[in-house]
Write an enzyme that holds these catalytic residues in place. Structure first.
Site, mmCIF file in Angstrom:
data_model
loop_
_atom_site.group_PDB
_atom_site.id
_atom_site.type_symbol
_atom_site.label_atom_id
_atom_site.label_comp_id
_atom_site.label_asym_id
_atom_site.label_seq_id
_atom_site.Cartn_x
_atom_site.Cartn_y
_atom_site.Cartn_z
ATOM 1 N N GLU B 54 2.595 0.282 -1.863
ATOM 2 C CA GLU B 54 1.947 -0.552 -0.854
ATOM 3 C C GLU B 54 3.037 -1.079 0.043
ATOM 4 O O GLU B 54 3.969 -1.729 -0.415
ATOM 5 C CB GLU B 54 1.258 -1.757 -1.515
ATOM 6 C CG GLU B 54 -0.158 -1.518 -1.948
ATOM 7 C CD GLU B 54 -0.744 -2.768 -2.595
ATOM 8 O OE1 GLU B 54 -1.644 -2.606 -3.420
ATOM 9 O OE2 GLU B 54 -0.289 -3.897 -2.301
ATOM 10 N N ASP B 65 -0.632 -15.153 1.820
ATOM 11 C CA ASP B 65 0.541 -14.860 1.004
ATOM 12 C C ASP B 65 1.335 -16.098 0.631
ATOM 13 O O ASP B 65 1.390 -17.062 1.381
ATOM 14 C CB ASP B 65 1.439 -13.865 1.735
ATOM 15 C CG ASP B 65 0.856 -12.466 1.710
ATOM 16 O OD1 ASP B 65 0.712 -11.926 0.595
ATOM 17 O OD2 ASP B 65 0.515 -11.942 2.775
#
Lengths: 407, 281
Positions: B54, B65
């Site tokens: 990824e 995040d």
């Protein structure tokens, strides 16, 4: 509460069921938040139709906030400018000193109904943070306010106010440490505390239903102003003007007037050092459409879709985006978006203080700077109504610094 | 709507299933600390046992995040990283590795600004197999998910602890490649998942889809990989890797001789956890 107009070709019919005003708005959020946002929307739709919710909010407006705020004919300013008559909608007289409390009380009543036990918010200049901390104190809910570290530094009086009110202040050091970064951090906190936390967004932006909900709670400004103008002048104003960061005070004033074609509407963005420089916060004039903080709207960004930092003398206006309904009203041409520089706002701040004995916040000083130009241009029988959305006590330290005065 | 196509992702999960083990999915940010090192790390990930890569597309405002990935995305941007550089990196990687599936992960705005059609065309050409776009929930499928399927790129959806049974079919509807189960409600890399809850959630998802389910958010240690590998089809690791990259850099955020090794060490470790889980089964 706002009645969504059924009339065809109305500018007041948005958003659609997915939260879009034309191509702007929507719900661009992480999956974790999606069920929560849908739940919030259901609760809001229900509350909107509930007479007891409306009654509770009206009661608070009257006895706690001091609404309706007056409209005031700025006679000396009008004489000085020598043109159209200038009126102020005095939302700076509200409890906590700005229009922000209108929205906070609406959202905190909703939080109570949803059984939420913790409040979070972002703030730039601290006006929204103070209003949230005030509402949270009044309703006995713990409150955490995210504020960019740079803003914590330049808005010390408001930081101390929030602390006195019992709020927990979290300075955010990511990015430039301003409003956008505070909003990122508030969203992160929300994702991690979805069960018990209600996020009171301060401006008419973010994922649906926030832009519509904040607008509805702020529309009391325009509704009152409309009635008051009819009472005092027997007609609607020819021009209405408000400053725009995210755009909550502006949409609150504008929305009830959108379907009155005889009323010209102007939104004033922060021109910083000038919109021809990189240092401004005029998203509509200097930005282009993109997706940030849950909605599609005009953003200050580079060619690669990275968000750039807005600059303004006013910490309440330096957000790199704008509420999606303003983006829609800009593209449809219904509202004209202009801008005022730091310098112009500073001059207007001083003019208003000297001629009217009212110290305005630096945010509405931007609107006032445009009003100066407009009033000079228009004949004496025309009427301009400006939203004086906040008072300037919080700004005296930074104004002193800009004027080179040591206090 | 269903469009039938096969990507490297499907093939890789099938291979792993044949070997009776979970797949190891490794996340790094493209261009952190620089393109050259990032490319070396990609090859290093494969060599040390990662099955799927990824690749994070840097964005200034990564709202979902945690601090480790925020910092890594800002390091890449500080070096002038762009979307085109991310796609060029993948082209370069494909010259010597035609098989490892690559998923791009990030936020919608940089893609929206690149132009959806142009992005999908260039991504497919570069050898991208899938996309995970954090701020595009199923309600926005017309924006990118459906166009991606038309380009035969998997659109991988996140399911979370807040995705209840009523909502799960909506989430699964246009998902292909695999389902990424976010094991904690929160931001990346901050809390440890509870394995019993994860087990239950994975079973709930698998009851509604034949797609493989990978589990991530908070995976750092071999023991966690060992446990998750027994209940899911894939184990995702991200923050631990970008955190290790950060630790390995010098004062100016430049790569050192430790950088690639700091990442591959974690991958070998997690891979051995997965292998042990396979023997345990």
């Amino acid at each position: 509460m706002v009645q969504i107009s059924e009339q065809l070709n109305s500018y007041r019919s948005g958003p659609d069921e997915n939260g879009f005003f034309g191509q702007f708005g929507g719900r661009f959020v992480a999956e974790t938040l999606m069920p929560l946002i849908l739940d919030l929307q259901d609760h809001y739709e229900f509350a909107k139709k509930d007479a007891s919710f409306k009654a509770e909010l009206e009661n608070l407006h009257k006895h706690y906030v001091g609404r309706p705020s007056p409209i005031y004919f700025a006679e000396r300013l009008t004489d000085h400018l020598g043109g159209a008559k200038v009126y102020f909608k005095r939302d700076e007289l509200n409890h906590t000193g700005s229009h922000k409390i209108n929205n906070c009380l609406g959202q905190i009543l909703l939080a109570k109904r949803m059984g939420k036990t913790r409040i979070i918010a972002e703030t730039g200049a601290g006006q929204h943070g103070v209003a949230v901390a005030t509402a949270a104190a009044r309703f006995n809910l713990p409150c955490t306010v995210f504020m960019g570290a740079t803003d914590v530094e330049r808005q010390k009086p408001n930081v101390f106010r929030m602390k006195l009110l019992g709020a927990d202040i979290r300075p955010v050091t990511a990015g430039a440490g301003t409003l956008k970064d505070a909003m990122n951090e508030a969203l992160r906190d929300w994702v991690a505390h979805v069960d018990d936390t209600f996020y009171i967004i301060g401006t008419a932006a973010g994922p649906h239903p926030y832009p519509a909900m904040v607008r509805d709670f702020q529309s009391i400004i325009g509704q009152e102003a409309k009635e008051q103008m009819m009472e005092v002048e027997g007609r609607l104003p020819d021009h209405i003007v408000a400053c725009i960061g995210g755009g909550s005070n502006a949409i609150g004033l504008f929305h009830p007037f959108l379907d009155d074609p005889e009323v010209n509407i102007y939104g004033v963005e922060a021109g910083g050092y000038g919109v021809e420089t990189p240092d401004h916060a005029a998203s509509l004039t200097g930005g282009n459409p993109g997706v940030l903080h849950g909605n599609r709207t005009y953003l200050l960004q580079d060619n690669d879709g990275q968000i750039t930092e807005g600059h303004s003398i006013s910490a309440g206006l330096d957000y790199p985006g704008i509420g999606p309904e303003h983006a829609f009203l800009h593209e449809s041409g219904r509202v004209k978006y202009v801008n005022a520089t730091d310098k112009e706002a500073l001059a207007a701040f001083q003019l208003c203080t000297q001629l009217e004995g009212i110290i305005p916040a630096l945010e509405p000083a931007h609107a006032l700077s445009f009003v100066e130009k407009l009033a000079k241009d228009r004949p004496k029988d025309e009427i301009i109504l400006m939203n004086l959305c906040g008072r300037g006590d919080k700004d005296i330290f930074s104004v002193a610094e800009h004027l080179g005065v040591d206090i | 709507m269903t469009i039938s196509f096969t990507t490297r992702i499907d093939e890789r999960f099938t291979e792993c299933k044949t070997s009776n083990r979970a797949a190891l999915v490794a996340f790094i940010t493209a261009g952190d600390p620089d393109v050259e090192t990032s490319l070396q790390i990609m090859h290093g990930l494969v060599a040390s046992g990662a099955d799927i890569i990824e690749l994070g597309m840097p964005f200034t405002d990564p709202m979902a995040d945690g601090p480790a990935i925020q910092a890594s995305t800002l390091r890449a941007l500080a070096k002038g990283h762009t979307m085109k550089m991310t796609l060029d990196m993948v082209c370069e990687f494909r010259k010597t590795d035609p098989k490892t599936p690559i998923v791009l992960m990030g936020y919608y705005n940089p893609i929206f600004i690149y132009g959806v059609e142009a992005f999908l065309t260039d991504a497919k050409k570069a050898g991208i197999d899938g996309l995970i776009i954090v701020d595009l929930p199923p309600e926005t499928d017309d924006e990118l998910c459906i166009p991606a399927m038309n380009h035969e790129i998997n659109f991988i959806r996140l399911a979370t602890p807040t995705t209840d049974e009523k909502r799960l079919p909506t989430v699964l509807q246009n998902t292909s490649g695999f389902v990424y189960y976010v094991s904690v409600a929160g931001i990346t890399g901050t809390k440890k998942p509870d394995i019993t809850k994860v087990d239950q959630a994975v079973q709930n998802i698998k009851a509604q889809t034949p797609l493989p389910v990978a589990v991530g958010f908070g995976v750092r240690e071999k023991q966690q990989a060992f446990e998750i590998a027994q209940v899911a089809d894939g184990v995702v690791v991200g923050s631990a890797l970008v955190g290790a990259i950060e630790q390995s850099l010098d004062k100016n955020n430049a790569a050192t001789e430790k950088t690639v090794a700091s990442v591959t060490k974690i991958i070998s470790d997690l891979r051995s956890g997965i292998e042990e889980a396979a023997q345990n089964a």
